[in-house]
Design a protein around this motif. Sequence first.
Motif, PDB file in Angstrom:
ATOM      1  N   VAL A 156       0.877  -1.166   0.000  1.00 41.53           N
ATOM      2  CA  VAL A 156       0.000   0.000   0.000  1.00 41.53           C
ATOM      3  C   VAL A 156       0.918   1.221   0.000  1.00 41.53           C
ATOM      4  O   VAL A 156       1.790   1.351   0.854  1.00 41.53           O
ATOM      5  N   SER A 157       0.749   2.123  -0.950  1.00 39.74           N
ATOM      6  CA  SER A 157       1.684   3.233  -1.131  1.00 39.74           C
ATOM      7  C   SER A 157       0.969   4.578  -1.054  1.00 39.74           C
ATOM      8  O   SER A 157      -0.260   4.647  -1.091  1.00 39.74           O
ATOM      9  N   VAL A 158       1.778   5.656  -0.948  1.00 37.81           N
ATOM     10  CA  VAL A 158       1.231   7.005  -0.944  1.00 37.81           C
ATOM     11  C   VAL A 158       2.098   7.898  -1.819  1.00 37.81           C
ATOM     12  O   VAL A 158       3.326   7.771  -1.843  1.00 37.81           O
ATOM     13  N   THR A 159       1.466   8.782  -2.590  1.00 41.62           N
ATOM     14  CA  THR A 159       2.169   9.768  -3.410  1.00 41.62           C
ATOM     15  C   THR A 159       1.536  11.133  -3.185  1.00 41.62           C
ATOM     16  O   THR A 159       0.345  11.219  -2.892  1.00 41.62           O
ATOM     17  N   PRO A 160       2.283  12.231  -3.300  1.00 47.19           N
ATOM     18  CA  PRO A 160       3.728  12.267  -3.560  1.00 47.19           C
ATOM     19  C   PRO A 160       4.530  11.773  -2.371  1.00 47.19           C
ATOM     20  O   PRO A 160       4.052  11.793  -1.237  1.00 47.19           O
ATOM     21  N   ALA A 161       5.766  11.327  -2.631  1.00 51.28           N
ATOM     22  CA  ALA A 161       6.620  10.804  -1.566  1.00 51.28           C
ATOM     23  C   ALA A 161       7.244  11.923  -0.746  1.00 51.28           C
ATOM     24  O   ALA A 161       7.697  11.700   0.369  1.00 51.28           O
ATOM     25  N   ALA A 162       7.306  13.125  -1.299  1.00 55.04           N
ATOM     26  CA  ALA A 162       7.888  14.265  -0.576  1.00 55.04           C
ATOM     27  C   ALA A 162       7.132  15.532  -0.954  1.00 55.04           C
ATOM     28  O   ALA A 162       6.665  15.672  -2.079  1.00 55.04           O
ATOM     29  N   THR A 163       7.017  16.446  -0.001  1.00 52.10           N
ATOM     30  CA  THR A 163       6.351  17.707  -0.296  1.00 52.10           C
ATOM     31  C   THR A 163       6.789  18.749   0.725  1.00 52.10           C
ATOM     32  O   THR A 163       7.357  18.421   1.759  1.00 52.10           O
ATOM     33  N   ALA A 164       6.546  20.003   0.430  1.00 49.66           N
ATOM     34  CA  ALA A 164       7.125  21.095   1.204  1.00 49.66           C
ATOM     35  C   ALA A 164       6.398  21.344   2.518  1.00 49.66           C
ATOM     36  O   ALA A 164       5.170  21.251   2.601  1.00 49.66           O
ATOM     37  N   LEU A 189      -2.701  13.804  -0.837  1.00 47.44           N
ATOM     38  CA  LEU A 189      -2.002  12.530  -0.733  1.00 47.44           C
ATOM     39  C   LEU A 189      -2.907  11.428  -1.274  1.00 47.44           C
ATOM     40  O   LEU A 189      -4.074  11.325  -0.878  1.00 47.44           O
ATOM     41  N   THR A 190      -2.372  10.626  -2.175  1.00 48.73           N
ATOM     42  CA  THR A 190      -3.145   9.549  -2.789  1.00 48.73           C
ATOM     43  C   THR A 190      -2.607   8.200  -2.347  1.00 48.73           C
ATOM     44  O   THR A 190      -1.439   7.877  -2.593  1.00 48.73           O
ATOM     45  N   HIS A 225       5.426  -5.247   6.151  1.00 50.53           N
ATOM     46  CA  HIS A 225       4.229  -4.434   5.918  1.00 50.53           C
ATOM     47  C   HIS A 225       4.520  -2.972   6.255  1.00 50.53           C
ATOM     48  O   HIS A 225       4.077  -2.466   7.296  1.00 50.53           O
ATOM     49  N   PRO A 226       5.254  -2.280   5.396  1.00 58.40           N
ATOM     50  CA  PRO A 226       5.639  -0.885   5.686  1.00 58.40           C
ATOM     51  C   PRO A 226       4.451   0.070   5.681  1.00 58.40           C
ATOM     52  O   PRO A 226       3.537  -0.058   4.862  1.00 58.40           O
ATOM     53  N   ALA A 227       4.480   1.021   6.605  1.00 61.85           N
ATOM     54  CA  ALA A 227       3.449   2.055   6.630  1.00 61.85           C
ATOM     55  C   ALA A 227       3.722   3.049   5.507  1.00 61.85           C
ATOM     56  O   ALA A 227       4.868   3.455   5.301  1.00 61.85           O
ATOM     57  N   PRO A 228       2.708   3.458   4.750  1.00 67.72           N
ATOM     58  CA  PRO A 228       2.916   4.519   3.758  1.00 67.72           C
ATOM     59  C   PRO A 228       3.466   5.761   4.452  1.00 67.72           C
ATOM     60  O   PRO A 228       3.043   6.104   5.558  1.00 67.72           O
ATOM     61  N   ALA A 229       4.430   6.431   3.824  1.00 66.61           N
ATOM     62  CA  ALA A 229       5.079   7.582   4.474  1.00 66.61           C
ATOM     63  C   ALA A 229       5.479   8.619   3.440  1.00 66.61           C
ATOM     64  O   ALA A 229       5.711   8.297   2.270  1.00 66.61           O
ATOM     65  N   ILE A 230       5.557   9.872   3.888  1.00 61.89           N
ATOM     66  CA  ILE A 230       6.054  10.954   3.044  1.00 61.89           C
ATOM     67  C   ILE A 230       7.190  11.662   3.771  1.00 61.89           C
ATOM     68  O   ILE A 230       7.235  11.693   5.007  1.00 61.89           O
ATOM     69  N   THR A 231       8.116  12.211   3.005  1.00 56.78           N
ATOM     70  CA  THR A 231       9.207  13.006   3.548  1.00 56.78           C
ATOM     71  C   THR A 231       8.901  14.478   3.334  1.00 56.78           C
ATOM     72  O   THR A 231       8.634  14.909   2.212  1.00 56.78           O
ATOM     73  N   VAL A 232       8.915  15.242   4.410  1.00 59.02           N
ATOM     74  CA  VAL A 232       8.605  16.666   4.324  1.00 59.02           C
ATOM     75  C   VAL A 232       9.889  17.433   4.010  1.00 59.02           C
ATOM     76  O   VAL A 232      10.890  17.296   4.722  1.00 59.02           O
ATOM     77  N   ALA A 252       7.037  19.118 -12.750  1.00 65.72           N
ATOM     78  CA  ALA A 252       7.884  18.594 -11.674  1.00 65.72           C
ATOM     79  C   ALA A 252       7.065  17.746 -10.738  1.00 65.72           C
ATOM     80  O   ALA A 252       7.495  16.688 -10.300  1.00 65.72           O
ATOM     81  N   GLY A 253       5.836  18.186 -10.413  1.00 63.22           N
ATOM     82  CA  GLY A 253       5.006  17.445  -9.475  1.00 63.22           C
ATOM     83  C   GLY A 253       4.588  16.102 -10.026  1.00 63.22           C
ATOM     84  O   GLY A 253       4.357  15.168  -9.281  1.00 63.22           O
ATOM     85  N   SER A 254       4.461  15.989 -11.359  1.00 64.96           N
ATOM     86  CA  SER A 254       3.995  14.733 -11.932  1.00 64.96           C
ATOM     87  C   SER A 254       4.988  13.621 -11.747  1.00 64.96           C
ATOM     88  O   SER A 254       4.645  12.453 -11.861  1.00 64.96           O
ATOM     89  N   GLY A 255       6.256  13.939 -11.445  1.00 65.69           N
ATOM     90  CA  GLY A 255       7.253  12.897 -11.254  1.00 65.69           C
ATOM     91  C   GLY A 255       7.382  12.458  -9.821  1.00 65.69           C
ATOM     92  O   GLY A 255       8.163  11.575  -9.518  1.00 65.69           O
ATOM     93  N   SER A 256       6.641  13.072  -8.871  1.00 69.41           N
ATOM     94  CA  SER A 256       6.764  12.736  -7.468  1.00 69.41           C
ATOM     95  C   SER A 256       6.341  11.308  -7.228  1.00 69.41           C
ATOM     96  O   SER A 256       5.379  10.811  -7.786  1.00 69.41           O
ATOM     97  N   GLY A 257       7.091  10.616  -6.346  1.00 64.91           N
ATOM     98  CA  GLY A 257       6.742   9.267  -5.947  1.00 64.91           C
ATOM     99  C   GLY A 257       7.044   8.226  -6.998  1.00 64.91           C
ATOM    100  O   GLY A 257       6.523   7.113  -6.942  1.00 64.91           O
ATOM    101  N   SER A 258       7.873   8.547  -8.014  1.00 68.32           N
ATOM    102  CA  SER A 258       8.143   7.596  -9.090  1.00 68.32           C
ATOM    103  C   SER A 258       9.404   6.791  -8.862  1.00 68.32           C
ATOM    104  O   SER A 258       9.795   6.001  -9.712  1.00 68.32           O
ATOM    105  N   GLY A 259      10.062   6.977  -7.719  1.00 63.57           N
ATOM    106  CA  GLY A 259      11.325   6.274  -7.473  1.00 63.57           C
ATOM    107  C   GLY A 259      11.182   4.772  -7.552  1.00 63.57           C
ATOM    108  O   GLY A 259      12.031   4.075  -8.109  1.00 63.57           O
ATOM    109  N   ASP A 260      10.069   4.244  -6.967  1.00 63.94           N
ATOM    110  CA  ASP A 260       9.874   2.802  -6.993  1.00 63.94           C
ATOM    111  C   ASP A 260       9.718   2.301  -8.422  1.00 63.94           C
ATOM    112  O   ASP A 260      10.213   1.231  -8.787  1.00 63.94           O
TER     113      ASP A 260
END
Length: 248
Positions: A32-40, A47-48, A171-178, A208-216
């Motif tokens: 279970v994932s969340v995007t974006p992975a980072a935001t200001a 968050l999706t 079972h990692p918790a979905p997370a974002i980096t601020v 730029a925002g459309s590429g957020s969370g695409s690392g995986d």
Amino acid sequence: MKKSTPLALASTGLGIGVLLAVAVPLSASAHVSVTPAATAAGSYTVLTFAVPHGCDGSATTTIAIDIPDEIASVTPTVNPNWDVSKVMTPLATPSTSAHGEAATERVGQVVYTAKTPLADGYRDTFALSLQLPADAAGTTLDFPVLQTCETGSTNWNEVPADGADEDSVEHPAPAITVTEAVATEADGDPVSAADTASSDASGSVADAGSGSGSGDDVLARVLGIGGLVVGAVGVVIAVVATRRARTA
């Protein structure tokens, strides 16, 4: 003992490569994932959360998303396939909203209940609109998710140790980096340094925002290509074996 033919060797090598190319991207999207992975810090964001499968083959009936203590307010997006509700939690210290209203509680959890259970092998998403705390730059916010199914449940609440990635836990918790807020848009919302740099390169903050969370996804593609390379190596080995057999 029957010897392997060059064609069999080639088929085996190529088969392994294809399996790796397909299996790696699937495994990368299994959480279970969340995007974006980072935001200001201080910015408003949506968050999706994505749920890609059921519980060991059982259909999903409920998704309960825990909201970190640092988040003061959440607005869930309506999903036509699910009923949505907010579970309120008392505030240890009452606060005042931006509109001057006194607040004694906050949204502690958002619960989506399926009108029709989401069958295993099908994906759905859940979007939450919220403002990130202004003083959270450099921190990671975890959003544990309890996935309940017709049979059993999965609690996505494990937090990797410092320096480890999410694959280190089952079972990692979905997370974002601020990230740091270094600029503001016309409406006053902070923009992160990463977004600013991407905007300068592409000429558009939206791009730029459309590429957020695409690392995986990038990692999955790289590893998938590696799998195809393994298959190609198998073909080369088979060809070499064929030539040696002819010269012998």
